[in-house]
Design an enzyme around this catalytic site. Structure first.
Site, PDB file in Angstrom:
ATOM      1  N   ASP A 316       0.828  -1.214   0.000  1.00 12.09           N
ATOM      2  CA  ASP A 316       0.000   0.000   0.000  1.00 12.09           C
ATOM      3  C   ASP A 316       0.863   1.265   0.000  1.00 12.09           C
ATOM      4  O   ASP A 316       2.072   1.208   0.252  1.00 12.09           O
ATOM      5  CB  ASP A 316      -0.894  -0.029   1.265  1.00 12.09           C
ATOM      6  CG  ASP A 316      -1.985   1.042   1.234  1.00 12.09           C
ATOM      7  OD1 ASP A 316      -2.291   1.576   0.142  1.00 12.09           O
ATOM      8  OD2 ASP A 316      -2.531   1.351   2.327  1.00 12.09           O
ATOM      9  N   GLU A 319       2.360   5.148  -4.153  1.00 13.92           N
ATOM     10  CA  GLU A 319       2.360   6.107  -5.292  1.00 13.92           C
ATOM     11  C   GLU A 319       3.655   6.901  -5.332  1.00 13.92           C
ATOM     12  O   GLU A 319       4.087   7.201  -6.446  1.00 13.92           O
ATOM     13  CB  GLU A 319       1.142   7.026  -5.165  1.00 13.92           C
ATOM     14  CG  GLU A 319      -0.189   6.334  -5.305  1.00 13.92           C
ATOM     15  CD  GLU A 319      -0.546   5.413  -4.128  1.00 13.92           C
ATOM     16  OE1 GLU A 319      -0.106   5.686  -3.002  1.00 13.92           O
ATOM     17  OE2 GLU A 319      -1.230   4.405  -4.376  1.00 13.92           O
ATOM     18  N   ASP A 429      -9.277   3.131  -2.708  1.00 16.77           N
ATOM     19  CA  ASP A 429     -10.305   3.547  -1.751  1.00 16.77           C
ATOM     20  C   ASP A 429     -11.584   4.039  -2.418  1.00 16.77           C
ATOM     21  O   ASP A 429     -11.866   5.236  -2.455  1.00 16.77           O
ATOM     22  CB  ASP A 429      -9.743   4.633  -0.835  1.00 16.77           C
ATOM     23  CG  ASP A 429      -8.538   4.142  -0.058  1.00 16.77           C
ATOM     24  OD1 ASP A 429      -8.318   2.920  -0.025  1.00 16.77           O
ATOM     25  OD2 ASP A 429      -7.819   4.980   0.510  1.00 16.77           O
TER      26      ASP A 429
HETATM   27  O1  MIG Z   1      -4.253   6.248   4.174  1.00 14.91           O
HETATM   28  O2  MIG Z   1      -3.848   1.002   5.640  1.00 14.91           O
HETATM   29  O3  MIG Z   1      -6.048   1.996   0.195  1.00 14.91           O
HETATM   30  O4  MIG Z   1      -7.018  -0.145   1.693  1.00 14.91           O
HETATM   31  O5  MIG Z   1      -7.071   0.144   4.471  1.00 14.91           O
HETATM   32  C1  MIG Z   1      -4.960   5.042   4.202  1.00 14.91           C
HETATM   33  C2  MIG Z   1      -5.009   1.750   5.727  1.00 14.91           C
HETATM   34  C3  MIG Z   1      -4.012   3.885   4.101  1.00 14.91           C
HETATM   35  C4  MIG Z   1      -5.138   2.971   2.158  1.00 14.91           C
HETATM   36  C5  MIG Z   1      -5.563   1.713   1.485  1.00 14.91           C
HETATM   37  C6  MIG Z   1      -6.613   1.039   2.318  1.00 14.91           C
HETATM   38  C7  MIG Z   1      -6.069   0.738   3.684  1.00 14.91           C
HETATM   39  C8  MIG Z   1      -5.597   2.036   4.355  1.00 14.91           C
HETATM   40  N1  MIG Z   1      -4.611   2.698   3.504  1.00 14.91           N
END
Ligand code: MIG
Length: 716
Positions: A316, A319, A429
């Site tokens: 995660d 980007e 999201d």
């Molecule tokens: O700023 O890890 O897209 O699936 O639950 C949020 C917490 C960070 C974004 C991900 C989401 C995840 C969440 N993350």
């Protein structure tokens, strides 16, 4: 500009000195002078491409993006962005997928291999003008030809290399939430699935399993027996899938941080010091995934969790998402202090607001750090779209080194074409909105076109609160996506199948069971798509050719045999569908339903109560399915059902393999070839079995064009 013939369908045009992105595996050798067709070219500090679209031209592609399957009428930016608000006026999401097809009198595909920002104005400024601005003068542009749109896609998928193959269990249902806070919570969640007889193969762990959001650490407080629990749940058929974030917490005595500093593995600022940003762990450094050594180092870190029984991960914030940077926050304080010296008025109030709102994911930050690549120091902005790709690559190459013959589950948020060879993606999201259910449907084929076959959205929606009806309808779509994961944000209503009323639970349970019953088909179609460089989920217009079909964006083909037409609006007990040919409608309440109906070509209204969904079997095709089980390991499939809609002849190849190793790459698999022919009143079923197939018996149901039902049991 130089031109290269890649193969008879693909030409590469090289402008300037492009950065090697590794998205394409076949770049062409023979240099020749080939005219750059189709576009009017404008070369300068930027490359501009202009094309006059015909009135009826369709523009397909651009992967993970907002809006429709036909991208006309909007402007898009290829720039991986962490924006949790997927509103229709946005221009980019988490992926940068620069492949598109113009389908009109002229038909051609274009892939722009360029790692920074590209703007696609697809008839936004001027209705019929396609105008592309590449923010730089160095890029590879591929022109891809083919007789049909489908062929153009295949010709493209061939040059970017075969897609990622997850373990078979990754086709099971995955439950997730930000966060299941403790190991007890996770364990009782798994038990709940088992007690309620709802199949499940995986539970995702979000941030809270870690110690203070530190990658590759475990919270002693919340997961004191991590390995024991992981292994116990695995023995019950459920895998634990932890999240890994891009940012590494700055903290003395934290090994990942210290090793990164010692070996210079983090991205650097203009003074050559590790760049400081803030994300969930607080202040972090970003691993330099563009650097081979750093990638290798980070990839091996996954081992500490793999050693504890983990077989899958999600990556995660790659980007990379930046809440604020050290420089950014200092500038912001300075600006605010300056505003404070004057009397506040409305203008300065809005300035104040913008200072704060501009802190996250700011272009200044993306321009403010650097990578140490094989080709010297590169500013992040210039390769922005490669960051998530290379995090995925780091993990996949790490897995390869840790256990070279084992398939791991891996899916990422940010991506670039090329990453499809290393892992899957989820679409980030979204919200529990009906609008995002239909968006999900439209995004799937576009993502498939760009090579990301293992993909899916957060089922039932990540942000905001889902209602029972939306939860049901969303599951009815997601069972057809390879990555079938229910995930939600903290603070939202729980959305596990049993978080609602009894009716909703029972309905969702039946939907999930149907998914498990159809895994033989889904897996077979997935593997055939990968092996033949094809898509799994397609728009109807890629297979059928009539004027109306090209406008359909709310029905999809899933594999070669079936079409789906999910209900995506509230308070509806049915919907309109358009059939480009006669098809067999299977109205499914349960996988045991026997509600079949031949539906004629043309416009039809189909009644679909909330607990029903439609599977259309195409003419002269068959759909193979088995019995569901609590998890994929328990699937038996010695007996399979074959539902065939036959006018004269149908043939199906059922692919299968061990589902866990990489031996499929050496051709290790089984194939069950089924042929059904109908001649007047006589039907013939021929089955040929090759490889080590477990199937012993087929329960064949043939439905003829006239609706006559023939059943037969066939021993294999
Ligand atoms: O700023 O890890 O897209 O699936 O639950 C949020 C917490 C960070 C974004 C991900 C989401 C995840 C969440 N993350």
């Amino acid at each position: 500009m130089k031109s290269y013939i890649v193969n008879k369908n693909v030409v590469r045009y090289e402008f300037g000195k492009p950065i090697e992105t590794y998205s394409v595996i076949e770049k062409g050798v023979s240099e020749s002078d080939i005219e750059f067709k189709y576009f009017q070219l404008n070369l300068g500090e930027e490359i501009k491409l202009k094309y006059n679209m015909g009135k009826k031209d369709i523009v397909y592609g651009l992967g993970e993006n907002i809006r429709g399957i036909n991208k006309r009428g909007w402007i898009y930016e290829s720039f991986c962005t962490d924006d949790p608000n997927h509103a229709p006026d946005k221009k980019s999401l988490y992926g940068a997928h620069n492949f598109f097809i113009v389908d009109g009198e002229k038909k051609f595909g274009v892939y722009i291999d360029f790692p920074s920002k590209i703007i696609y104005d697809v008839g936004y400024e001027k209705k019929d003008k396609l105008e592309i601005t590449i923010e730089g003068k160095d890029a590879d542009i591929y022109i891809i030809n083919g007789e049909t749109v489908k062929e153009i896609v295949q010709n493209f998928l061939k040059i970017i290399g075969k897609g990622y193959v997850p373990p078979k269990w990754a086709f099971g249902y995955i439950q997730s939430r930000w966060s299941y806070p403790t190991e007890e919570a996770v364990e009782s969640l798994v038990n709940e699935f088992i007690e309620r007889d709802i199949p499940c193969d995986g539970i995702c762990l979000d941030l809270d399993y870690m110690d203070n959001y530190k990658d590759f650490s475990l919270s002693d407080e919340r997961f004191p027996n991590f390995e024991e629990v992981t292994r116990r749940l695995k023995s019950k058929g459920v895998k634990i899938i932890p999240i890994i974030d891009a940012g590494v917490k700055i903290e003395d005595e934290y090994d990942i941080y210290e090793e990164g500093i010692e070996n210079d593995y983090f991205v650097i600022d203009k003074d050559r010091k590790p760049f400081v940003a803030a994300v969930w762990p607080g202040k972090v450094h970003f691993p330099d995934f563009l650097n081979k050594d750093a990638r290798k180092w980070f990839g091996k870190k996954y081992k500490c969790l793999i050693d504890k029984g983990i077989e899958g991960f999600w990556n995660d914030m790659n980007e990379p998402a930046i809440f604020y940077s050290e420089n950014g926050i200092n500038d912001a304080y300075r600006n605010i202090d300056e505003l404070r010296t004057k009397e506040l008025n409305i203008d300065s109030f809005f300035k104040f607001k913008d200072v704060v709102l501009g802190l996250s994911n700011s272009m200044n930050d993306y321009k403010g750090f650097y990578h140490k690549t094989e080709n010297g120091i590169v500013n992040h902005y210039d390769i922005h779209n490669l960051y998530g790709f290379n995090m995925t690559k780091a993990a996949a190459e790490g897995f390869e080194e840790i256990d070279s013959n084992k398939r791991f589950l891996l899916f990422s948020r940010a991506s670039f074409i090329g990453a499809h060879r290393y892992g899957g993606i989820w679409t980030g999201d979204n919200c529990s909105w009906w609008e995002h259910l239909i968006l999900n449907m439209k995004m799937l084929p576009s993502i498939n076109m760009c090579g990301f076959i293992y993909s899916g959205a957060d089922t039932c929606g990540f942000g905001s609160n889902v209602d029972p009806e939306l939860a049901i309808r969303w599951n009815q779509l997601s069972i057809f996506a390879p990555l079938y994961r229910n995930h939600s944000s903290m603070g939202t209503r729980n959305q596990e199948p049993f978080a609602f009323d009894e009716y909703t639970e029972k309905t969702i349970k039946n939907i999930i069971k149907f998914r498990y019953a159809m895994i033989p088909y889904l897996y077979s179609e997935y593997m055939k798509a990968i092996n033949s460089s094809d898509m799994l989920i397609k728009p109807l217009s890629f297979e059928y050719n009539d004027e109306f079909v090209s406008q359909i964006e709310d029905q999809l083909l899933v594999g070669d045999s079936i079409m789906i037409a999910p209900v995506y609006e509230p308070n509806k007990s049915g919907r309109y569908v358009y059939l480009p040919e006669d098809m067999l409608l299977w109205k499914v309440k349960k996988y045991t339903s026997k509600d079949f109906d031949v539906i004629n070509k043309g416009h039809n209204y189909i009644n679909l109560d909330l607990n029903e969904f439609a599977v259309f079997i195409r003419k002269n095709r068959m759909f193979v399915y088995g019995e569901p089980a609590q998890n994929t390991e328990l699937l038996n499939n010695e007996t399979l059902n074959v539902l065939a809609f036959v006018a004269d002849r149908a043939e199906y190849d059922l692919y299968d393999d061990d589902g866990i190793s990489k031996e499929y790459l050496l051709g290790e698999h089984s194939n069950l070839n089924i042929t059904i022919t109908l001649e007047e009143d006589k039907h013939t079923i021929v089955v040929k079995n090759s490889g080590n197939n477990k199937v012993k018996e087929l329960l064949v149901t043939i439905i003829t064009a006239e609706g006559k039902i023939i059943t037969e049991k066939v021993n294999v």
